[in-house]
Write a protein that holds these residues in place. Structure first.
Motif, short mmCIF file in Angstrom:
data_model
loop_
_atom_site.label_atom_id
_atom_site.label_comp_id
_atom_site.label_asym_id
_atom_site.label_seq_id
_atom_site.Cartn_x
_atom_site.Cartn_y
_atom_site.Cartn_z
N VAL A 1 0.84 -1.20 0.00
CA VAL A 1 0.00 0.00 0.00
C VAL A 1 0.88 1.25 0.00
CG1 VAL A 1 -1.72 1.30 1.30
CG2 VAL A 1 -1.92 -1.17 1.11
N ARG A 2 1.95 1.22 0.78
CA ARG A 2 2.86 2.37 0.83
C ARG A 2 3.41 2.69 -0.56
NH1 ARG A 2 5.94 -0.17 5.62
NH2 ARG A 2 5.05 0.76 7.48
N LEU A 3 3.84 1.65 -1.25
CA LEU A 3 4.43 1.85 -2.58
C LEU A 3 3.38 2.38 -3.56
CD1 LEU A 3 6.54 -1.43 -2.82
CD2 LEU A 3 7.31 0.85 -2.15
N ALA B 1 -5.66 2.66 -2.95
CA ALA B 1 -4.71 1.55 -2.81
C ALA B 1 -5.29 0.39 -2.01
CB ALA B 1 -3.42 2.05 -2.14
N ILE B 2 -6.20 0.68 -1.06
CA ILE B 2 -6.75 -0.41 -0.25
C ILE B 2 -8.08 -0.90 -0.83
CG2 ILE B 2 -5.61 0.31 1.87
CD1 ILE B 2 -8.14 1.66 2.76
N GLY B 3 -8.53 -0.30 -1.92
CA GLY B 3 -9.68 -0.83 -2.64
C GLY B 3 -10.99 -0.77 -1.90
N LEU C 1 -6.38 10.04 -10.55
CA LEU C 1 -5.53 9.00 -9.99
C LEU C 1 -5.37 7.82 -10.94
CD1 LEU C 1 -6.72 8.93 -6.26
CD2 LEU C 1 -4.76 10.11 -7.25
N ASP C 2 -6.33 7.65 -11.84
CA ASP C 2 -6.20 6.56 -12.82
C ASP C 2 -4.99 6.78 -13.71
OD1 ASP C 2 -8.46 5.23 -11.91
OD2 ASP C 2 -9.80 6.41 -13.19
N ALA C 3 -4.77 8.03 -14.12
CA ALA C 3 -3.62 8.33 -14.98
C ALA C 3 -2.30 8.09 -14.26
CB ALA C 3 -3.70 9.77 -15.47
N ALA C 4 -2.31 8.20 -12.93
CA ALA C 4 -1.10 7.95 -12.15
C ALA C 4 -0.83 6.46 -11.97
CB ALA C 4 -1.20 8.63 -10.79
N GLY C 5 -1.77 5.62 -12.38
CA GLY C 5 -1.57 4.18 -12.29
C GLY C 5 -1.90 3.57 -10.95
N LEU C 6 -2.68 4.28 -10.13
CA LEU C 6 -3.05 3.73 -8.83
C LEU C 6 -4.13 2.67 -8.97
CD1 LEU C 6 -1.58 6.31 -7.64
CD2 LEU C 6 -3.22 6.12 -5.77
N HIS C 7 -3.96 1.57 -8.29
CA HIS C 7 -4.99 0.54 -8.26
C HIS C 7 -4.93 -0.17 -6.92
CE1 HIS C 7 -1.33 -1.56 -9.62
NE2 HIS C 7 -1.84 -2.62 -9.01
N ALA C 8 -5.97 -0.91 -6.61
CA ALA C 8 -6.06 -1.60 -5.32
C ALA C 8 -5.06 -2.74 -5.25
CB ALA C 8 -7.47 -2.12 -5.10
N VAL C 9 -4.30 -2.80 -4.16
CA VAL C 9 -3.32 -3.88 -3.98
C VAL C 9 -3.74 -4.83 -2.86
CG1 VAL C 9 -1.40 -2.56 -4.90
CG2 VAL C 9 -1.94 -2.39 -2.48
N VAL C 10 -4.80 -4.49 -2.12
CA VAL C 10 -5.37 -5.39 -1.10
C VAL C 10 -6.88 -5.31 -1.22
CG1 VAL C 10 -3.44 -5.22 0.52
CG2 VAL C 10 -5.34 -3.60 0.67
N ASP C 11 -7.57 -6.24 -0.58
CA ASP C 11 -9.03 -6.20 -0.56
C ASP C 11 -9.51 -6.28 0.89
OD1 ASP C 11 -8.76 -8.88 0.21
OD2 ASP C 11 -9.10 -9.63 -1.83
N ALA C 12 -10.83 -6.23 1.07
CA ALA C 12 -11.39 -6.20 2.42
C ALA C 12 -11.05 -7.45 3.21
CB ALA C 12 -12.91 -6.03 2.34
#
Length: 309
Positions: A4-6, A52-54, A189-200
């Motif tokens: 998430v940090r990254l 990042a945490i979706g 944020l989509d253009a920055a390439g952010l996406h969820a790396v964990v789920d609930a």
């Protein structure tokens, strides 16, 4: 969790401490108060963290005319059904961004008390649970006082951490400008390439792992000694309460787990002491006149309290 940090780093530069604080609050099932001058990416930080945490995210811009029902929801009459129905407010989300929370009157600020503590909203005698996980990330400006309302002590006590978001270092600020020069847009944020790396499910598993971190009686006694030392400080009018001690314990457990430790050490307690307690102490008027800071008092308490070996 470390991924998430990254991921947040794709949008936010130079705020690693604040990102870690948000992670600790999420893992410890707490809430965060972000304090900083305008323009240090407080809002962007929370938006990027949520991405990042979706989890579902809702933003409320707190204003002087905001009403409690605008936050929690209210009863609305349905003419076709001939009865009142509860229309849920924006608080029914996973991550609530309370932007400039000190710009709304205490009555509306207090609307979050039950949600933050009990994780539910009560209306018309019915309690409605909030989604799980649930995190309130509130921002406030420390230098602007016109048109603002200080948060009540009971409200401040509901925040696990108070994080000070400072202006980044020179190299980090240069990196921010480089990103903007290359076309980065904070609103996209989509253009920055952010996406969820964990789920609930992974977050719930991490929260259970944090709760399982062990703590010795010596460390528990150390936390109590720190709390008692704040109450005996000549500059402090209201010291750390038992709730403050439990908050410090929860934050230290999350910090220990993030570092790969199965148990809390005094170092973990010392690291989390200032961000967990800086908003919970009330200074005496004479100390405020002498410009004594809560952070300085907590640092002194940390140095003077005996550490268990």
């Amino acid at each position: 969790m470390n991924r998430v940090r990254l991921e947040v780093g794709k949008a936010v530069v130079g705020q690693d401490g604040a990102v870690t604080g948000l992670l600790i609050a999420l893992l410890a099932r707490g809430h965060v108060l972000l304090e900083g001058v305008p323009g240090v990416a407080k809002t962007l930080l929370v938006r990027a963290f949520s991405r990042a945490i979706g989890l579902d995210t809702t933003r409320i811009q707190f204003t002087p005319d905001l009403m409690p029902g605008d936050v929690t929801g209210s009863l609305v009459y349905d003419a076709r059904a001939g009865e009142f129905e509860f229309r849920r407010g924006p608080v029914f989300t996973n991550v609530l961004l309370a932007d400039e929370i000190n710009r709304t009157p205490p009555k509306t600020q207090a609307a979050l008390l039950e949600a933050m503590e009990e994780r539910q909203v009560s209306a018309d005698g019915v309690s409605r649970p909030l989604p799980d996980p649930f995190l309130v990330a509130a921002t406030q400006n420390p230098v602007e006082h016109e048109g603002t309302y200080s948060l009540p002590e009971a409200q401040l006590d509901r925040f696990l951490l108070k994080l000070v978001v400072d202006v980044p270092e020179r190299d980090a600020e240069v990196a921010v400008l480089r990103r903007h020069a290359d076309g980065f847009t904070p609103r996209d944020l989509d253009a920055a390439g952010l996406h969820a790396v964990v789920d609930a499910a992974q977050i719930h598993a991490a929260q259970r792992a944090v709760a399982a971190v062990t703590v010795s009686d010596d460390v528990l006694g150390y936390v109590v000694d720190l709390a008692r030392a704040t109450r005996q400080s000549p500059s402090v009018q209201l010291g750390a309460s038992p709730r403050a001690s439990t908050a410090l314990l929860a934050a230290a457990k999350a910090w220990a787990w993030l570092g790969g430790y199965p148990a809390i050490t005094p170092d973990h307690v010392q690291t989390m002491l200032v961000p967990t307690w800086r908003h919970r102490l009330r200074l005496r008027p004479e100390a405020e006149l002498e410009a004594v800071s809560v952070d300085a008092i907590l640092s002194s308490v940390r140095q003077q309290t005996r550490v268990p070996i």
